[in-house]
Design an enzyme around this catalytic site. Structure first.
Site, PDB file in Angstrom:
ATOM      1  N   ARG A   8      33.674  74.863  53.541  1.00 32.50           N
ATOM      2  CA  ARG A   8      34.354  75.281  54.776  1.00 32.50           C
ATOM      3  C   ARG A   8      33.381  75.733  55.867  1.00 32.50           C
ATOM      4  NH1 ARG A   8      38.328  79.160  51.480  1.00 32.50           N
ATOM      5  NH2 ARG A   8      36.663  78.870  49.967  1.00 32.50           N
ATOM      6  N   ASP A  95      29.093  85.385  48.435  1.00 37.97           N
ATOM      7  CA  ASP A  95      29.621  85.270  49.793  1.00 37.97           C
ATOM      8  C   ASP A  95      30.474  86.469  50.190  1.00 37.97           C
ATOM      9  OD1 ASP A  95      31.842  84.767  48.243  1.00 37.97           O
ATOM     10  OD2 ASP A  95      32.531  83.048  49.408  1.00 37.97           O
ATOM     11  N   ALA A 383      -2.544  88.325  90.215  1.00 41.70           N
ATOM     12  CA  ALA A 383      -1.454  87.361  90.029  1.00 41.70           C
ATOM     13  C   ALA A 383      -2.020  85.977  89.759  1.00 41.70           C
ATOM     14  CB  ALA A 383      -0.584  87.326  91.282  1.00 41.70           C
TER      15      ALA A 383
HETATM   16  C1  UD1 Z   1      37.132  83.405  45.061  1.00 43.53           C
HETATM   17  C2  UD1 Z   1      38.208  83.797  44.031  1.00 43.53           C
HETATM   18  C3  UD1 Z   1      39.409  84.368  44.788  1.00 43.53           C
HETATM   19  C4  UD1 Z   1      38.969  85.545  45.619  1.00 43.53           C
HETATM   20  C5  UD1 Z   1      37.816  85.185  46.545  1.00 43.53           C
HETATM   21  C6  UD1 Z   1      37.248  86.417  47.178  1.00 43.53           C
HETATM   22  C7  UD1 Z   1      37.981  82.243  42.163  1.00 43.53           C
HETATM   23  C8  UD1 Z   1      38.552  81.042  41.493  1.00 43.53           C
HETATM   24  N1  UD1 Z   1      38.605  82.641  43.270  1.00 43.53           N
HETATM   25  O1  UD1 Z   1      37.716  82.377  45.861  1.00 43.53           O
HETATM   26  O2  UD1 Z   1      40.382  84.776  43.860  1.00 43.53           O
HETATM   27  O3  UD1 Z   1      40.070  86.039  46.365  1.00 43.53           O
HETATM   28  O4  UD1 Z   1      36.742  84.553  45.814  1.00 43.53           O
HETATM   29  O5  UD1 Z   1      36.267  86.107  48.131  1.00 43.53           O
HETATM   30  O6  UD1 Z   1      37.038  82.835  41.661  1.00 43.53           O
HETATM   31  N2  UD1 Z   1      30.574  79.606  43.242  1.00 43.53           N
HETATM   32  C9  UD1 Z   1      29.683  79.163  42.283  1.00 43.53           C
HETATM   33  N3  UD1 Z   1      29.971  78.015  41.622  1.00 43.53           N
HETATM   34  C10 UD1 Z   1      31.098  77.292  41.846  1.00 43.53           C
HETATM   35  C11 UD1 Z   1      32.001  77.759  42.834  1.00 43.53           C
HETATM   36  C12 UD1 Z   1      31.712  78.917  43.500  1.00 43.53           C
HETATM   37  O7  UD1 Z   1      28.663  79.782  42.050  1.00 43.53           O
HETATM   38  O8  UD1 Z   1      31.271  76.264  41.185  1.00 43.53           O
HETATM   39  C13 UD1 Z   1      30.243  80.835  43.984  1.00 43.53           C
HETATM   40  C14 UD1 Z   1      30.147  80.610  45.480  1.00 43.53           C
HETATM   41  O9  UD1 Z   1      28.821  80.319  45.850  1.00 43.53           O
HETATM   42  C15 UD1 Z   1      30.616  81.930  46.043  1.00 43.53           C
HETATM   43  C16 UD1 Z   1      31.548  82.469  44.985  1.00 43.53           C
HETATM   44  O10 UD1 Z   1      31.278  81.767  43.799  1.00 43.53           O
HETATM   45  O11 UD1 Z   1      29.532  82.829  46.212  1.00 43.53           O
HETATM   46  C17 UD1 Z   1      33.020  82.294  45.387  1.00 43.53           C
HETATM   47  O12 UD1 Z   1      33.269  80.932  45.587  1.00 43.53           O
HETATM   48  P1  UD1 Z   1      34.311  80.413  46.665  1.00 43.53           P
HETATM   49  O13 UD1 Z   1      34.404  78.948  46.538  1.00 43.53           O
HETATM   50  O14 UD1 Z   1      34.008  81.000  47.987  1.00 43.53           O
HETATM   51  O15 UD1 Z   1      35.648  81.050  46.087  1.00 43.53           O
HETATM   52  P2  UD1 Z   1      36.899  81.490  46.933  1.00 43.53           P
HETATM   53  O16 UD1 Z   1      37.710  80.302  47.223  1.00 43.53           O
HETATM   54  O17 UD1 Z   1      36.491  82.337  48.062  1.00 43.53           O
HETATM   55 MG    MG Z   2      34.759  82.687  48.979  1.00 41.47          MG
END
Ligand code: UD1
Ligand code: MG
Length: 459
Positions: A8, A95, A383
């Site tokens: 995103r 994040d 200058a």
């Molecule tokens: C996640 C939570 C959601 C919560 C939100 C809060 C899950 C399934 N959902 O959603 O419930 O409300 O955070 O901010 O956990 N990441 C990895 N590997 C992956 C996917 C993600 O390391 O395969 C890391 C990302 O880099 C990030 C974090 O996990 O730092 C969260 O991933 P993101 O995809 O942002 O999850 P959200 O959709 O925000």
């Molecule tokens: Mg997130």
């Protein structure tokens, strides 16, 4: 967890490397994590792993790679072998950068090695977040009361569940032994085909393990960054927090909404900062320092009573810049690494100073360049004059003694020395040392031709 792509964000840069107040999102989280006294920190990297690992630092930090990235549960599965067999694991999202150490500590205590503890918050707009499911697990309706029985990701939530305002913040503390078992049992049966870490909540409930929730003081510390809009929103909140702290300490900011600090700013008493200034790296401002509007200042020490007029750019990089007491700089001045201005020095508009020392009271007020120069007390640098410090291969120094007067539009071809009290006639190109106390002129002699006539147009 820092392996996600951050789709995103629509950026080539891995999401966790995007900057908030000058530091990467991940580095904010790591700095907080390292204050918790954990046995170690495991960071899961994946998308842009080389870049992310090169940019992250913390004591007792190890990286684990997640390739490919199949969700937050899958990320934790990669980390599981590196977690101790017992004890508590605190999970932080790379994040969610502004999580505070006290909040994380409270969550670890709530877990106590035997409960699953979730950090949750009520948001007016919960869009995108996992919703906290409470009440009857049979799920006649989504309620906000009662015991937690699961987390539903936004994308998988029913319309009714989407009305739930209580969300999972991405921060969880779990008994490690249980966590490892749950992770091994995760499936990817959901709208995104991902392994959701959040599914461990229902597993804990099914096993009869208590699930508890804790809440942060405010929402800023748990806001996640998923898009440029959210990044900018968090940046403003953090900037406001920093501005408030400075104002509480007595600094007068003309407008806290038009102030940016991307590093550390140390201020004395009665410091005034006008609008639209950016401070980066480490900047120190002494008592009564005034900073005009639209200045960008990085890695610099500005002594008491100095004034930096509007639109001045100061960047000390690794060497630093120092501005002496009572000095006047700008408007539109540029101070580069190694510029060391003594007390009461004046640097005016469109003057650039690099790797040069100016002693007390020296002045360069208009359109000039001083590079690799040592300038004595009370020197007046005219200058349009410049030091020609670079011969195409090497840099050389220019030494200007005390009380020297350099006229306008001079070129000082380094290495060259101007003796004390020397005067250099305007328009001179000085390539040999100029003796102390004398007038040195090096330019074509002025001639006037008597009887000379202007050409006239041929009829
Ligand atoms: C996640 C939570 C959601 C919560 C939100 C809060 C899950 C399934 N959902 O959603 O419930 O409300 O955070 O901010 O956990 N990441 C990895 N590997 C992956 C996917 C993600 O390391 O395969 C890391 C990302 O880099 C990030 C974090 O996990 O730092 C969260 O991933 P993101 O995809 O942002 O999850 P959200 O959709 O925000
Ligand atoms: Mg997130």
């Amino acid at each position: 967890m820092a392996a996600g792509k951050g789709t995103r964000m629509k950026s080539a840069l891995p999401k966790v490397l995007h900057k908030l107040a000058g530091r990467s999102l991940l580095q904010h989280v790591l700095q907080t994590a390292s204050r918790l006294g954990a046995d170690g920190i495991v960071t899961v990297t994946g998308h842009g792993a080389d870049e992310v690992e090169a940019a992250a630092t913390a004591p007792n930090l190890r990286f684990v790679r997640q390739m490919p990235q199949l969700g937050t549960g899958h990320a934790l599965q990669q980390a599981a072998p590196f977690l101790h067999a017992s004890g508590t694991t605190l999970i932080l999202n790379g994040d969610v950068p502004l999580i505070e150490a006290d909040t994380a500590r409270a969550l670890v205590e709530a877990c106590g090695g035997e409960r699953l503890a979730l950090l949750t918050i009520h948001l007016a707009d919960p869009t995108g977040y996992g919703r906290i499911l409470r009440g009857d697990p049979a799920g006649r309706s989504a309620t906000e009361g009662g015991r937690v029985h699961g987390i539903r990701e936004h994308r998988d939530a029913t319309l009714i569940e989407r009305n739930i305002r209580e969300v999972y913040t991405g921060v969880m503390a779990a008994p490690t032994a249980h966590l490892k078992r749950w992770l091994a049992a995760l499936t990817n049966d959901n709208s995104q085909g991902e392994y959701y870490l959040t599914d461990v909540v229902a597993m804990a409930v099914a096993e009869g393990l208590p699930v508890v929730t804790a809440h942060p003081q405010g929402d800023t510390e748990v806001l996640g960054v998923n898009s440029p809009v959210q990044l900018a929103d968090l940046e403003r909140r953090l900037q406001r927090r920093q501005a408030d702290a400075l104002m509480d300490a007595g600094v007068r900011l003309a407008d806290p909404a038009r102030f940016d600090l991307r590093g550390e700013l140390v201020c004395g008493q009665d410091v005034e900062i006008d609008v639209n200034c950016v401070f980066e790296g480490r900047v120190t401002l002494g008592d009564f320092v005034r900073i005009g509007a639209n200045c960008v200042i990085r890695n610099a020490v500005i002594a008491a009573r100095a004034t930096i007029h509007p639109f001045t750019h100061i960047d000390g990089e690794a060497l630093g810049v120092s501005v002496g007491e009572g000095a006047l700089v700008g408007p539109f001045a540029r101070l580069r690494p190694g510029a060391q201005l003594g007390p009461d020095v004046h640097i005016g508009n469109f003057v650039e100073v690099k790797n040069s020392t100016l002693a007390r009271g020296a002045k360069a007020n208009h359109l000039a360049y001083l590079g690799d120069a040592t300038v004595g007390e009370r020197v007046n640098y005219g200058a349009g004059s410049i030091t020609a410090n670079y011969d195409g291969a090497n840099k050389h120094r220019t030494l200007i003694g005390a009380d020297v007067h350099v006229g306008s539009n001079c070129v000082l071809v380094a290495p060259v020395t101007l003796g004390k009290g020397a005067t250099i006639g305007g328009g001179s190109t000085i390539s040999k040392d100029a003796p102390a106390g004398q007038l040195t002129v090096a330019r074509g002699k002025q001639v006037s031709l008597a009887g000379w006539k202007r050409p006239v147009k041929k009829g």
